[in-house]
Scaffold this motif. Sequence first.
Motif, short mmCIF file in Angstrom:
data_model
loop_
_atom_site.label_atom_id
_atom_site.label_comp_id
_atom_site.label_asym_id
_atom_site.label_seq_id
_atom_site.Cartn_x
_atom_site.Cartn_y
_atom_site.Cartn_z
N MET A 40 0.82 -1.21 0.00
CA MET A 40 0.00 0.00 0.00
C MET A 40 0.86 1.26 0.00
O MET A 40 0.55 2.24 -0.68
CB MET A 40 -0.94 -0.01 1.20
CG MET A 40 -2.00 -1.10 1.10
SD MET A 40 -3.00 -1.26 2.58
CE MET A 40 -4.13 0.09 2.32
N VAL A 41 1.97 1.23 0.72
CA VAL A 41 2.90 2.37 0.73
C VAL A 41 3.50 2.53 -0.66
O VAL A 41 3.53 3.63 -1.21
CB VAL A 41 4.01 2.17 1.79
CG1 VAL A 41 5.15 3.17 1.59
CG2 VAL A 41 3.43 2.30 3.19
N GLU A 42 3.95 1.43 -1.26
CA GLU A 42 4.58 1.50 -2.57
C GLU A 42 3.62 1.98 -3.66
O GLU A 42 4.05 2.62 -4.62
CB GLU A 42 5.17 0.14 -2.95
CG GLU A 42 6.40 -0.22 -2.14
CD GLU A 42 7.05 -1.52 -2.58
OE1 GLU A 42 6.53 -2.20 -3.49
OE2 GLU A 42 8.11 -1.84 -2.01
N ARG A 43 2.35 1.68 -3.52
CA ARG A 43 1.35 2.13 -4.50
C ARG A 43 0.80 3.52 -4.19
O ARG A 43 -0.02 4.04 -4.92
CB ARG A 43 0.19 1.13 -4.56
CG ARG A 43 0.58 -0.20 -5.18
CD ARG A 43 -0.63 -1.10 -5.39
NE ARG A 43 -1.36 -1.39 -4.15
CZ ARG A 43 -1.07 -2.37 -3.30
NH1 ARG A 43 -0.04 -3.16 -3.54
NH2 ARG A 43 -1.80 -2.57 -2.22
N GLY A 44 1.27 4.13 -3.11
CA GLY A 44 0.82 5.47 -2.74
C GLY A 44 -0.58 5.48 -2.16
O GLY A 44 -1.27 6.49 -2.22
N GLU A 45 -0.98 4.37 -1.57
CA GLU A 45 -2.32 4.26 -1.00
C GLU A 45 -2.36 4.59 0.49
O GLU A 45 -3.43 4.70 1.07
CB GLU A 45 -2.87 2.85 -1.21
CG GLU A 45 -3.05 2.49 -2.66
CD GLU A 45 -3.40 1.04 -2.88
OE1 GLU A 45 -3.40 0.25 -1.92
OE2 GLU A 45 -3.66 0.69 -4.04
N LYS A 46 -1.21 4.72 1.11
CA LYS A 46 -1.12 5.01 2.54
C LYS A 46 -0.36 6.30 2.77
O LYS A 46 0.68 6.53 2.17
CB LYS A 46 -0.37 3.89 3.28
CG LYS A 46 -1.20 2.71 3.65
CD LYS A 46 -2.12 3.06 4.76
CE LYS A 46 -2.87 1.85 5.24
NZ LYS A 46 -3.98 2.20 6.09
N ASN A 47 -0.88 7.12 3.66
CA ASN A 47 -0.17 8.31 4.10
C ASN A 47 0.67 7.86 5.30
O ASN A 47 0.22 7.86 6.43
CB ASN A 47 -1.15 9.41 4.49
CG ASN A 47 -0.46 10.72 4.76
OD1 ASN A 47 0.75 10.83 4.63
ND2 ASN A 47 -1.23 11.71 5.14
N ILE A 48 1.88 7.46 5.03
CA ILE A 48 2.76 6.81 6.01
C ILE A 48 3.20 7.80 7.10
O ILE A 48 3.41 8.98 6.82
CB ILE A 48 3.98 6.18 5.29
CG1 ILE A 48 4.82 5.35 6.23
CG2 ILE A 48 4.77 7.22 4.54
CD1 ILE A 48 5.88 4.50 5.53
N THR A 49 3.32 7.30 8.31
CA THR A 49 3.76 8.13 9.43
C THR A 49 5.28 8.22 9.46
O THR A 49 5.99 7.37 8.89
CB THR A 49 3.28 7.55 10.77
OG1 THR A 49 3.90 6.28 10.97
CG2 THR A 49 1.77 7.42 10.81
N LEU A 50 5.78 9.22 10.15
CA LEU A 50 7.24 9.36 10.32
C LEU A 50 7.81 8.14 11.04
O LEU A 50 8.92 7.69 10.72
CB LEU A 50 7.56 10.62 11.10
CG LEU A 50 7.32 11.93 10.36
CD1 LEU A 50 7.48 13.11 11.31
CD2 LEU A 50 8.25 12.06 9.18
#
Length: 69
Positions: A40-50
Amino acid sequence: MKNSIIIRFGKRVRQERTKRDLSQEQLAELANVHRTYVGMVERGEKNITLFNIERIAKALKISVSELLS
């Protein structure tokens, strides 16, 4: 519309992961996150936290600043 910085970050994670010949599952295990989260991170589907950016950077053995560049 997806935020371009999230998409660029995801592409950067994928680039570093594949450069190290790691699967998404392997990276997830090293970063102590769920395997679907990495996708999901790699596909830009998650607004990842620091916090998770730091976990992924450590798992890839690079600095946060390198991962964000």
